[in-house]
Design a protein around this motif. Structure first.
Motif, short mmCIF file in Angstrom:
data_model
loop_
_atom_site.label_atom_id
_atom_site.label_comp_id
_atom_site.label_asym_id
_atom_site.label_seq_id
_atom_site.Cartn_x
_atom_site.Cartn_y
_atom_site.Cartn_z
N ILE A 69 1.94 36.47 44.58
CA ILE A 69 3.12 36.72 45.40
C ILE A 69 4.18 35.69 45.01
O ILE A 69 3.97 34.49 45.16
CB ILE A 69 2.79 36.61 46.90
CG1 ILE A 69 1.79 37.70 47.30
CG2 ILE A 69 4.07 36.74 47.74
CD1 ILE A 69 1.32 37.61 48.74
N THR A 72 12.77 37.93 50.12
CA THR A 72 12.70 36.69 49.35
C THR A 72 11.26 36.45 48.87
O THR A 72 10.85 35.31 48.67
CB THR A 72 13.19 35.49 50.17
OG1 THR A 72 12.45 35.44 51.40
CG2 THR A 72 14.67 35.60 50.47
N ASN A 73 10.53 37.54 48.73
CA ASN A 73 9.19 37.47 48.14
C ASN A 73 8.88 38.81 47.50
O ASN A 73 9.47 39.83 47.85
CB ASN A 73 8.13 37.09 49.18
CG ASN A 73 8.05 38.09 50.32
OD1 ASN A 73 7.54 39.19 50.16
ND2 ASN A 73 8.57 37.70 51.48
N GLN A 119 5.33 40.81 45.55
CA GLN A 119 3.98 40.76 45.00
C GLN A 119 3.92 41.51 43.68
O GLN A 119 4.45 42.62 43.56
CB GLN A 119 2.95 41.35 45.96
CG GLN A 119 1.52 41.26 45.41
CD GLN A 119 0.47 41.55 46.44
OE1 GLN A 119 0.73 42.24 47.43
NE2 GLN A 119 -0.74 41.02 46.24
N GLN A 155 7.66 33.80 45.51
CA GLN A 155 8.48 33.42 46.66
C GLN A 155 9.66 32.57 46.20
O GLN A 155 9.53 31.74 45.31
CB GLN A 155 7.64 32.63 47.67
CG GLN A 155 6.52 33.43 48.31
CD GLN A 155 5.71 32.60 49.28
OE1 GLN A 155 5.04 31.64 48.90
NE2 GLN A 155 5.80 32.94 50.56
N TRP A 156 10.79 32.79 46.84
CA TRP A 156 11.99 32.00 46.55
C TRP A 156 12.80 31.82 47.82
O TRP A 156 12.54 32.46 48.84
CB TRP A 156 12.83 32.67 45.45
CG TRP A 156 13.29 34.08 45.74
CD1 TRP A 156 14.47 34.49 46.28
CD2 TRP A 156 12.54 35.28 45.48
NE1 TRP A 156 14.53 35.85 46.38
CE2 TRP A 156 13.36 36.37 45.89
CE3 TRP A 156 11.28 35.57 44.94
CZ2 TRP A 156 12.94 37.70 45.79
CZ3 TRP A 156 10.87 36.89 44.84
CH2 TRP A 156 11.70 37.93 45.26
#
Length: 325
Positions: free
Chosen positions: A221, A274-275, A277, A223-224
């Motif tokens: 996953i 903001t994620n 997978q 993420q930012w």
């Protein structure tokens, strides 16, 4: 007693009759407030209230549709206000507030801010044929001209408005002539936030630290972190880093991507999240023991079109259990 009873009956009848004829003019969105309106506040002429860019479009409609039983009178109020601490405006401040005089309605009427200014002298309703409705507008309140110039300067310099909340409001009053009350009020607030920050969180880090940035799932996953903004969209891309072919992460990310698979796409949309997978399908499987790089791009609308900016590049390694002691 009979006389009092008759008076009570008459009073109830009058009240029921009055309520049955009560006018209630409503705003029907067609389409209502347009999504790009905030970016064109600079098009407002403060001296007249005119603008050639559409902020809203509504249809005025008497709720019952009955324009013949009793005279229908209405008025329009349009306000744009703002809060922008970056411009020294910490309290709600009106940019412009315009209001029409009372006008009689004989049918539904379409209204748009492009129709309304101090130069307006009439509107046309939706009768067949259309009937000309006399109408005039006055400016009741407006922002200090110096503050408005600061607002314009921010648009020219950055291509967007200064950070803050910008509110559009349309209020309709209706009723008997000389006795109008608010029967509809629609408001929309748009938040403008600087969106240049875009930081990756996980997985990965610097290429030199890829041996420490190991993941254990082939479907990680990503993420930012970034500031939210109206109409912004995020995109992601992932590529394999081959130390025999690539001298840098930038060279690898601009080579063949494993996500997206279609090389003509360049980026895979992550929507407004903001994620993201790594997908089970429509992507090339990540290879155990291999190093991968990933990057995010963010697009946001401005007065000059869509602006795009990208994050730094992170690198990570997928664990190879077969070769792990």
């Amino acid at each position: 007693m009979i006389f009092c009873k008759n008076k009570l009956t008459l009073l109830i009848f009058c009240l029921m009759t009055s309520n049955s004829f009560a006018q209630s003019v409503k705003l029907i969105p067609e389409p209502g407030f347009v999504p790009y309106s905030t970016y064109y506040l600079s098009s407002i002429d403060l001296s007249t209230g005119s603008s050639d860019v559409e902020f809203f479009n509504f249809r005025l409609s008497e709720e019952s549709g009955d324009y013949s039983s009793k005279e229908i009178w209405a008025s329009i109020q349009f306000e744009v206000s703002m809060i922008s601490p970056s411009l020294g405006i910490s309290d709600p401040t009106t940019i412009i507030l315009m209001e029409s005089d009372e006008f009689q309605m004989f049918a539904d009427i379409r209204i748009s801010n492009t129709f309304l200014s101090t130069r307006t002298n009439s509107l046309f309703d939706m009768s067949i044929p259309p009937k000309q409705i006399p109408l005039s507008m006055t400016i009741n309140e407006m922002i200090d001209f110096g503050k408005f110039q600061e607002l314009l300067s921010a648009v020219v310099t950055t291509g967007k408005l200064a950070d803050g909340n910008y509110t559009f409001r349309v209020t309709i009053k209706s009723g008997e002539r000389g006795n109008l009350s608010i029967t509809d009020d629609i408001m929309e607030t748009v938040q403008v936030i600087s969106s240049s920050s875009l930081n990756l969180i996980s997985p990965g880090g610097e290429l030199a630290d890829s041996l420490q940035n190991i993941i254990f799932s082939p479907y990680p996953i990503f993420q930012w972190d970034t500031n939210p903004c109206q109409g912004c969209e995020s995109f992601i891309r992932v590529a394999k880093f081959d130390p025999n072919s690539h001298s840098s992460t930038n060279e690898a990310i601009n080579d063949i991507t494993v996500l997206p698979v279609n090389q003509s796409e360049n980026w895979k949309s992550a929507g407004f999240a903001t994620n993201y997978q790594y997908p089970f399908t429509d992507a090339i499987d990540l290879e155990p023991g291999a190093i991968y790089v990933w990057q995010v791009q963010k697009k946001l609308p401005t007065t000059e079109g869509v602006e795009a900016f990208t994050s730094p590049i992170f690198a990570f390694k997928l664990v190879d259990f077969e070769n792990t002691s």
